[in-house]
Structures are given as structure tokens and as C-alpha cells.
Scaffold this motif. Sequence first.
Motif, PDB file in Angstrom:
ATOM      1  N   UNK A   1      25.873  29.915  27.984  1.00 20.33           N
ATOM      2  CA  UNK A   1      27.229  30.224  28.093  1.00 20.33           C
ATOM      3  C   UNK A   1      27.759  29.963  26.830  1.00 20.33           C
ATOM      4  N   UNK A   2      27.173  29.310  25.481  1.00 19.20           N
ATOM      5  CA  UNK A   2      27.662  29.168  24.517  1.00 19.20           C
ATOM      6  C   UNK A   2      26.930  29.972  23.251  1.00 19.20           C
ATOM      7  N   UNK A   3      25.733  30.524  23.656  1.00 22.03           N
ATOM      8  CA  UNK A   3      24.961  31.521  22.671  1.00 22.03           C
ATOM      9  C   UNK A   3      25.741  32.225  21.900  1.00 22.03           C
ATOM     10  N   UNK A   4      26.662  32.799  22.520  1.00 28.23           N
ATOM     11  CA  UNK A   4      27.591  33.972  21.973  1.00 28.23           C
ATOM     12  C   UNK A   4      28.257  33.556  20.578  1.00 28.23           C
ATOM     13  N   UNK A   5      28.389  32.397  20.664  1.00 31.33           N
ATOM     14  CA  UNK A   5      29.611  31.557  19.315  1.00 31.33           C
ATOM     15  C   UNK A   5      28.707  31.579  18.032  1.00 31.33           C
ATOM     16  N   UNK A   6      27.332  31.785  18.362  1.00 35.28           N
ATOM     17  CA  UNK A   6      26.597  31.856  17.108  1.00 35.28           C
ATOM     18  C   UNK A   6      26.487  33.378  16.883  1.00 35.28           C
ATOM     19  N   UNK A   7      26.759  34.219  17.551  1.00 37.27           N
ATOM     20  CA  UNK A   7      26.511  35.752  17.313  1.00 37.27           C
ATOM     21  C   UNK A   7      27.662  36.296  16.468  1.00 37.27           C
ATOM     22  N   UNK A   8      27.439  37.402  15.546  1.00 32.86           N
ATOM     23  CA  UNK A   8      28.567  37.850  14.636  1.00 32.86           C
ATOM     24  C   UNK A   8      29.135  38.982  15.806  1.00 32.86           C
ATOM     25  N   UNK A   9      30.173  39.458  15.488  1.00 34.12           N
ATOM     26  CA  UNK A   9      30.789  40.354  16.529  1.00 34.12           C
ATOM     27  C   UNK A   9      30.094  41.944  16.174  1.00 34.12           C
ATOM     28  N   UNK A  10      29.685  42.445  17.385  1.00 37.57           N
ATOM     29  CA  UNK A  10      28.882  43.425  17.462  1.00 37.57           C
ATOM     30  C   UNK A  10      27.313  43.346  17.262  1.00 37.57           C
ATOM     31  N   UNK A  11      26.865  42.021  17.298  1.00 31.16           N
ATOM     32  CA  UNK A  11      25.599  41.709  17.211  1.00 31.16           C
ATOM     33  C   UNK A  11      24.592  42.234  18.291  1.00 31.16           C
ATOM     34  N   UNK A  12      23.469  42.895  18.057  1.00 31.12           N
ATOM     35  CA  UNK A  12      22.658  43.505  18.914  1.00 31.12           C
ATOM     36  C   UNK A  12      21.352  42.481  19.103  1.00 31.12           C
ATOM     37  N   UNK A  13      21.300  41.025  18.622  1.00 28.05           N
ATOM     38  CA  UNK A  13      20.632  40.368  18.614  1.00 28.05           C
ATOM     39  C   UNK A  13      19.833  39.967  19.914  1.00 28.05           C
ATOM     40  N   UNK A  14      18.567  40.017  20.324  1.00 25.73           N
ATOM     41  CA  UNK A  14      18.027  40.104  21.735  1.00 25.73           C
ATOM     42  C   UNK A  14      17.382  38.490  21.863  1.00 25.73           C
ATOM     43  N   UNK A  15      17.220  37.792  20.576  1.00 24.37           N
ATOM     44  CA  UNK A  15      16.437  36.725  20.958  1.00 24.37           C
ATOM     45  C   UNK A  15      17.101  35.538  21.702  1.00 24.37           C
ATOM     46  N   UNK A  16      16.497  34.907  22.615  1.00 23.56           N
ATOM     47  CA  UNK A  16      17.022  33.934  23.500  1.00 23.56           C
ATOM     48  C   UNK A  16      17.544  32.764  22.418  1.00 23.56           C
ATOM     49  N   UNK A  17      16.594  32.198  21.665  1.00 21.50           N
ATOM     50  CA  UNK A  17      16.951  31.050  20.604  1.00 21.50           C
ATOM     51  C   UNK A  17      17.446  31.600  19.156  1.00 21.50           C
ATOM     52  N   UNK A  18      18.505  31.275  19.082  1.00 22.28           N
ATOM     53  CA  UNK A  18      18.955  31.950  17.567  1.00 22.28           C
ATOM     54  C   UNK A  18      19.508  30.716  16.920  1.00 22.28           C
ATOM     55  N   UNK A  19      19.683  30.989  15.468  1.00 25.32           N
ATOM     56  CA  UNK A  19      20.462  29.769  14.713  1.00 25.32           C
ATOM     57  C   UNK A  19      21.788  30.062  14.466  1.00 25.32           C
ATOM     58  N   UNK A  20      22.249  29.176  13.805  1.00 27.35           N
ATOM     59  CA  UNK A  20      23.949  29.088  13.450  1.00 27.35           C
ATOM     60  C   UNK A  20      24.246  30.502  12.869  1.00 27.35           C
ATOM     61  N   UNK A  21      23.519  31.040  12.143  1.00 29.03           N
ATOM     62  CA  UNK A  21      23.688  32.449  11.608  1.00 29.03           C
ATOM     63  C   UNK A  21      23.674  33.655  12.304  1.00 29.03           C
TER      64      UNK A  21
END
Length: 319
Positions: free
Chosen positions: A213-233
Motif C-alpha cells: 500500500x505504501x511501496x509506491x512512496x519510495x518509487x520515482x515517477x514513471x519507475x518500472x522497478x519490479x522488485x517487491x522490496x525496494x530501498x528509499x531510493x
Amino acid sequence: MDRPAPEPPAPVPLPLTQQRYLEHLRVERRLALRTLVLYEQALRRLCQLADEAGVALERVSVQQVRRWVARLHGQDLSPRSLALMMSAWRSWYRWMGRQGLVELNPVDGLRAPKGSKLLPKALAVDDAVQLASYRDESADPVREACDTALVELLYSCGLRVGELVGLDVVPGASARGWLDLDGAEAHVLGKGSKQRIVPIGSAALAAVRGWLLCRGEWLAAGSTETALFIGPRGGRMGATQVRQRLGRRALAAGSPSHVHPHMLRHSFASHVLQSSGDLRAVQDLLGHANISTTQVYTKLDFQHLAKVYDAAHPRARKR
């Protein structure tokens, strides 16, 4: 004025055949990064020993390998470290043989000195539940949701850290693993590129859904990152990050010892075996190729039973 410390010399490039072999391990066998690092270190040690002896790698003999192993053992290299090193050497020479580059594998038939077998370290059930249930109300909500999902999945599914960081949000052609939340299943790619399916407990499901629910807050606009666990960047989280975050969380939760991801895997296996007594099921859940690897947890289970006996039986209590 103090002079800055000189930078360490850059490592000498490995021979081309060893570089090709490591690439084979990375691309075709898809070994974990930590395993690749260990293999590279072992091959560098082999190059060093052969260079000191003035012998080409392709002409190393069984007797020379035996002497090198004895020498390293005399320098207090542990039997476990020696076994890992010899396994890397043996595997490389085997690959060289398939390429037609050597006629003899000088490590075949040789064994590392035997050492005492250490039992895997597992948390007690209460300590594992306490860690998984821990919540830091003062922490950043996004980081807290991520860390909660990390711990719950490691303990609920018994995943290796490489399997955890390899998970994607959805299945795909390049995905090393993913979660089927509707089916409550984790699809993971384990050692030797072996796939397996592991059930996900209800607490872990809730934690993962909270993180998504909140993973998207760590994604940059337009990011295509598919990893379940991402870092703040916004990039895929690495194994080192998982270890650091788990260690800090365990310390905050009051865990009695240093906790690392594999300890939660050991705890998962030990606790499931204690409750079910089904060794074959635990083998499948862990993705062990041989049941002998899983049998070590029966010793942990016996230790648990022995403690219960000592605490409960009238004739076992110390006066």
C-alpha cells in the motif's frame, strides 16, 4: 600535516578461463552474489598458490593440492572454509574438463579436514514471535511497513536472503520469484535455479499487503522497478541492506542475540519440525536437495525436547 593513507592496490585480474567460469555461474547457474564472491576469492587463492609454486593452473597435481590444503589448515583456516574453497576449485576444474582444457581434476577425491559440526542457531519460539510481532510506532510508516514485511516473510516462509531480495511484485519472464497473495503462496528460485512454492502465513500476508500500500512512496515517477522490496531510493534492496535492517530491528525488539536472515530460516525449520515432526515436509519447504541437510534440525528438535524434559521431569531436576 598527515598524509592520506595510500589506496590499496587494485586486485590482479583473474585468468580469462576463471572470468568465463564466474560469468557462467552468474548467468547460467544464477548463483547468489555472496556465493559468487566466495568462488572468486577461492579462485584467487588457487592462482596465488599455483604462482608461488611456479606451476600453471592447468598442470596442478593432486599432490600439490593436498600440500596446499595441509598448509592452509596449518595456518588456522577452518575446516568449513577449506571445504568451501576446495568445492570451488573442484567445480572450476570440472568445468575446465568439460571445455577440454584439462585432462585431470586434481581436487577430485580430496576432502577437507573434518571439523566439529556446529548446529544452526535458531531463536526460541517466543523470541521469534516477539521479533515478528514487534512494531515501532515512532518510526517512519513506510520504513516500518517494509521492515515488518521483511521479517514476517523471512520467518513465515523460511526464505534465504537471496530468495527474498529476488522477489518481484508480479510474475514475469525475468522474475526470480513472486508472491501469489490470493493463493497465499511464495514462488521462489532457490539454489541451483530450483523453483519451489512455499505457503505464506496470514500474519505475513497482512504485512506484505500493508507494505504494498505504501511501496509506491519510495518509487520515482514513471519507475518500472519490479522488485517487491525496494530501498528509499527506489531500487531493489540488496542482501546487505536486509541484514542491516534486520539486525537493527532485532536489537530494538530486545532479541537475546544477534539476528541475521538465515537465523530466521533456521528458526522456521526448527519450529515447523517441532510442531509437525514431518521431516520430509520441512525438506520441501526449505528446498533442500538432500534430506541429510534437513536432518540437522532433528538435533535442534531433540535439544528442545531435552530442555522440556529437564524442566518437567521430577527425576531430571537438579537438587
